[in-house]
Write an enzyme that holds these catalytic residues in place. Structure first.
Site, short mmCIF file in Angstrom:
data_model
loop_
_atom_site.label_atom_id
_atom_site.label_comp_id
_atom_site.label_asym_id
_atom_site.label_seq_id
_atom_site.Cartn_x
_atom_site.Cartn_y
_atom_site.Cartn_z
N ASN A 42 0.84 -1.20 0.00
CA ASN A 42 0.00 0.00 0.00
C ASN A 42 0.87 1.25 0.00
O ASN A 42 1.96 1.28 0.59
CB ASN A 42 -1.03 0.00 1.12
CG ASN A 42 -0.51 -0.32 2.50
OD1 ASN A 42 0.56 -0.90 2.66
ND2 ASN A 42 -1.26 0.05 3.51
N ALA A 46 -0.83 12.10 1.36
CA ALA A 46 -1.28 13.12 2.29
C ALA A 46 -2.71 13.58 2.01
O ALA A 46 -3.41 14.03 2.91
CB ALA A 46 -0.33 14.32 2.25
N CYS A 53 -4.10 0.58 -2.53
CA CYS A 53 -3.95 -0.62 -1.71
C CYS A 53 -2.88 -1.55 -2.32
O CYS A 53 -2.57 -1.47 -3.52
CB CYS A 53 -5.26 -1.39 -1.64
SG CYS A 53 -6.57 -0.59 -0.70
N GLU A 55 -3.05 -4.69 -3.03
CA GLU A 55 -3.57 -5.58 -4.08
C GLU A 55 -3.64 -4.86 -5.42
O GLU A 55 -3.27 -5.40 -6.46
CB GLU A 55 -4.96 -6.09 -3.71
CG GLU A 55 -5.02 -6.85 -2.41
CD GLU A 55 -5.34 -5.96 -1.22
OE1 GLU A 55 -4.77 -4.86 -1.12
OE2 GLU A 55 -6.16 -6.37 -0.39
N CYS A 86 -10.15 -5.07 0.56
CA CYS A 86 -11.26 -4.11 0.65
C CYS A 86 -12.19 -4.30 -0.55
O CYS A 86 -11.87 -5.01 -1.52
CB CYS A 86 -10.74 -2.68 0.72
SG CYS A 86 -10.18 -2.01 -0.86
N1 THU Z 1 -5.32 -1.49 2.52
C1 THU Z 1 -4.76 -2.30 1.58
O1 THU Z 1 -3.62 -2.10 1.16
N2 THU Z 1 -5.49 -3.34 1.12
C2 THU Z 1 -6.77 -3.61 1.51
O2 THU Z 1 -7.44 -4.42 0.90
C3 THU Z 1 -7.29 -2.95 2.71
C4 THU Z 1 -6.66 -1.65 3.03
C5 THU Z 1 -4.53 -0.34 3.01
C6 THU Z 1 -5.05 0.99 2.58
C7 THU Z 1 -4.48 1.88 3.66
O3 THU Z 1 -3.16 2.25 3.28
C8 THU Z 1 -4.42 1.00 4.88
O4 THU Z 1 -4.53 -0.33 4.42
C9 THU Z 1 -5.51 1.27 5.90
O5 THU Z 1 -6.75 1.23 5.30
#
Ligand code: THU
Length: 134
Positions: A42, A46, A53, A55, A86
């Protein structure tokens, strides 16, 4: 790559995560049918909403390198819960691989083995656009 190697590749990406705001690192390793693996982490921002994310980072790397035939993804977090994808990532993965195998890891190494079709039932995909009005 073995299942354990794919999981390890996702865990290794936790160190690359750029998470100054959430302090919630996520790593991903996306395996293609030919065995090629694309990793992601991820990357926060800012302005918050441009955050990508792990993925979707992996998907962007794969598709931009000419790979779309995904078979399996491992997703790693550091917390006590399984790091499930997510909703946005489920949708993006579904575009290319609605039957993807999904391995969600907790920080203590436990895994939830599931599928994208279980995580995103009745998803909207390319087929739903086949009957668009002209
Ligand atoms: N996040 C991911 O990288 N993948 C997901 O499927 C869930 C959320 C990250 C986004 C953000 O940087 C942190 O997790 C908190 O939401």
């Amino acid at each position: 790559m073995t299942r354990e190697e794919l999981k390890a590749a996702a865990v290794a990406m936790l160190d690359r995560a750029y998470v100054p705001y959430s302090h919630f690192p996520v790593g991903a390793a996306l395996e293609c049918a030919d065995g090629t693996v694309f990793t992601g982490c991820n990357i926060e921002n800012a302005a918050y909403s441009p955050t990508i994310c792990a993925e979707r980072c992996a998907v962007a790397k794969a598709v931009s390198e000419g790979h779309r035939d995904f078979v399996r993804i491992a997703i790693a977090g550091t917390g006590p819960d399984f790091c499930v994808p997510c909703g946005v990532c489920r949708q993006v993965l579904s575009e290319f691989a609605p039957n993807l195998e999904v391995i969600c890891l907790s920080g203590d190494g436990r895994e939830l083995a599931t599928t994208l079709s279980a995580l995103l039932p009745h998803g909207f995909g390319p087929g739903n656009l086949e009957h668009a009005q002209s």
